[in-house]
Scaffold this motif. Structure first.
Motif, short mmCIF file in Angstrom:
data_model
loop_
_atom_site.label_atom_id
_atom_site.label_comp_id
_atom_site.label_asym_id
_atom_site.label_seq_id
_atom_site.Cartn_x
_atom_site.Cartn_y
_atom_site.Cartn_z
N UNK A 89 0.81 -1.21 0.00
CA UNK A 89 0.00 0.00 0.00
C UNK A 89 0.85 1.27 0.00
N UNK A 90 2.16 1.13 0.16
CA UNK A 90 3.05 2.30 0.25
C UNK A 90 2.53 3.32 1.26
N UNK A 91 1.89 2.83 2.30
CA UNK A 91 1.16 3.69 3.24
C UNK A 91 1.96 3.87 4.53
N UNK A 92 3.19 4.40 4.40
CA UNK A 92 4.01 4.56 5.59
C UNK A 92 3.49 5.65 6.52
N UNK A 93 2.63 6.55 6.00
CA UNK A 93 2.05 7.59 6.85
C UNK A 93 0.78 7.12 7.57
N UNK A 94 0.19 6.03 7.11
CA UNK A 94 -0.94 5.43 7.80
C UNK A 94 -2.31 6.01 7.49
N UNK A 95 -2.40 6.97 6.57
CA UNK A 95 -3.70 7.60 6.31
C UNK A 95 -4.65 6.65 5.57
N UNK A 96 -4.11 5.85 4.65
CA UNK A 96 -4.96 4.89 3.94
C UNK A 96 -5.48 3.83 4.91
N UNK A 97 -4.61 3.38 5.80
CA UNK A 97 -5.00 2.39 6.78
C UNK A 97 -6.12 2.87 7.68
N UNK A 98 -6.04 4.12 8.11
CA UNK A 98 -7.10 4.68 8.95
C UNK A 98 -8.43 4.70 8.21
N UNK A 99 -8.38 5.04 6.94
CA UNK A 99 -9.62 5.09 6.16
C UNK A 99 -10.21 3.69 6.00
N UNK A 100 -9.36 2.68 5.81
CA UNK A 100 -9.85 1.31 5.66
C UNK A 100 -10.46 0.81 6.97
N UNK A 101 -9.85 1.16 8.08
CA UNK A 101 -10.40 0.75 9.37
C UNK A 101 -11.73 1.44 9.65
N UNK A 102 -11.77 2.73 9.41
CA UNK A 102 -12.97 3.50 9.74
C UNK A 102 -14.13 3.19 8.80
N UNK A 103 -13.86 3.01 7.52
CA UNK A 103 -14.92 2.82 6.53
C UNK A 103 -15.38 1.38 6.42
N UNK A 104 -14.45 0.44 6.68
CA UNK A 104 -14.75 -0.97 6.40
C UNK A 104 -14.58 -1.88 7.60
N UNK A 105 -14.14 -1.34 8.73
CA UNK A 105 -13.89 -2.14 9.94
C UNK A 105 -12.86 -3.23 9.69
N UNK A 106 -11.87 -2.94 8.86
CA UNK A 106 -10.79 -3.89 8.62
C UNK A 106 -9.79 -3.86 9.76
N UNK A 107 -9.19 -5.01 10.06
CA UNK A 107 -8.13 -5.12 11.05
C UNK A 107 -6.81 -5.41 10.35
N UNK A 108 -5.75 -4.72 10.75
CA UNK A 108 -4.41 -5.07 10.31
C UNK A 108 -3.95 -6.26 11.14
N UNK A 109 -3.64 -7.38 10.50
CA UNK A 109 -3.36 -8.62 11.23
C UNK A 109 -2.10 -8.51 12.09
N UNK A 110 -1.06 -7.88 11.56
CA UNK A 110 0.19 -7.77 12.31
C UNK A 110 0.01 -6.86 13.52
N UNK A 111 -0.68 -5.76 13.33
CA UNK A 111 -0.93 -4.83 14.43
C UNK A 111 -1.81 -5.48 15.50
N UNK A 112 -2.83 -6.22 15.06
CA UNK A 112 -3.71 -6.89 16.02
C UNK A 112 -2.96 -7.93 16.84
N UNK A 113 -1.99 -8.60 16.21
CA UNK A 113 -1.27 -9.68 16.89
C UNK A 113 -0.11 -9.17 17.73
N UNK A 114 0.58 -8.11 17.27
CA UNK A 114 1.80 -7.66 17.94
C UNK A 114 1.67 -6.29 18.61
N UNK A 115 0.66 -5.51 18.21
CA UNK A 115 0.49 -4.18 18.77
C UNK A 115 1.11 -3.07 17.93
N UNK A 116 1.79 -3.42 16.84
CA UNK A 116 2.40 -2.40 15.98
C UNK A 116 2.35 -2.86 14.53
N UNK A 117 2.53 -1.92 13.61
CA UNK A 117 2.56 -2.26 12.19
C UNK A 117 3.89 -2.91 11.83
#
Length: 256
Positions: A175-203
């Protein structure tokens, strides 16, 4: 017969067209060995070379088939490939390799630039009786933030229109999303979970592979239980400029 939960191991990686860092070596054969060793059920790949006439002539190790077919071999009998960059001597794009049958798939061009084409490859996988289709989306987004945000909006719109809210969903890629803005939109709009963050606490920091500092690669899920997530170790550091991500999921049967 009562349907049971299905374990699904997912791998995503930008394979840099089978070339090592700086294009110093052709490493597709080594990459194939490492990918097979993960025993992933679903593999999402970016920068897969579908054809390259010049390297085909120059490199004795260049496979006779496309890179995604060479990597799939006998391990993943089902696969889909979407071109997202076409040039005089060939093309490259995204690929999904799967142990599960692919019911249907579509490639969506999301790039405003011909010089750096990007796409979203969307496939529906058949997990068997009692399960809703598993939607898998392999994405490769742009380097410019404005472009990425537009591509994220296109992805959000497609999922909201095409993917049922109760269906299991995996969205993986570069996603080339090192700033995290795309990820926030995916979480907020679609309730998606980042698997690595959910498992380890960080991206997961996956780029550059030799000294990973930027979290650009992700595996997002919805309606799937996350069991484990990890980043590829040092064995992978000479095989691409991106490290892979691997996660283990459990997908439960559809509610009756």
């Amino acid at each position: 017969m009562t349907a049971v939960p299905v374990p699904v191991r997912v791998l995503t990686q930008n394979i840099h067209k089978g070339m090592s860092v700086g294009n110093a070596r052709f490493v597709l054969h080594e990459l194939k060995r490492e990918i097979h060793a993960t025993a992933a059920d679903v593999v999402c790949l970016q920068e897969v070379q579908g054809q390259h006439r010049i390297r085909d002539r120059q490199l004795a190790e260049w496979p006779a088939e496309s890179q995604f077919e060479f990597l799939a071999d006998q391990a993943w009998p089902h696969h889909a490939y979407g071109r997202n960059a076409v040039y005089p001597h060939g093309h490259h794009g995204n690929a999904i390799l799967s142990r599960f049958p692919i019911r249907e798939w579509e490639n969506i061009n999301v790039s405003p630039y011909r010089r750096a084409s990007r796409s979203i490859l969307h496939a529906e996988l058949d997990l068997g009786t009692g399960h809703l289709p598993l939607h898998v989306i392999c994405a490769h987004f742009g380097l410019v933030e404005k472009e990425r945000l537009t591509q994220t909006s296109t992805l959000v719109d497609r999922i909201q229109r095409i993917v049922p809210e109760e269906a299991p969903l995996i969205v993986a890629g570069d996603f080339n999303d090192w700033l995290g803005r795309c990820g926030r939109k995916l979480r907020q709009s679609l309730s998606l979970q980042d698997t690595f963050q959910a498992h380890t606490g960080s991206l997961a920091r996956t780029f550059p592979a030799w000294l990973p500092a930027l979290p650009v690669d992700r595996i997002y899920v919805r309606n799937a239980h996350i069991l484990h997530a990890r980043r590829g170790d040092q064995n992978w550091r000479q095989l691409s400029d991106h490290l892979p991500l691997i996660c283990d999921l459990q997908i439960h049967p559809a509610q009756s």
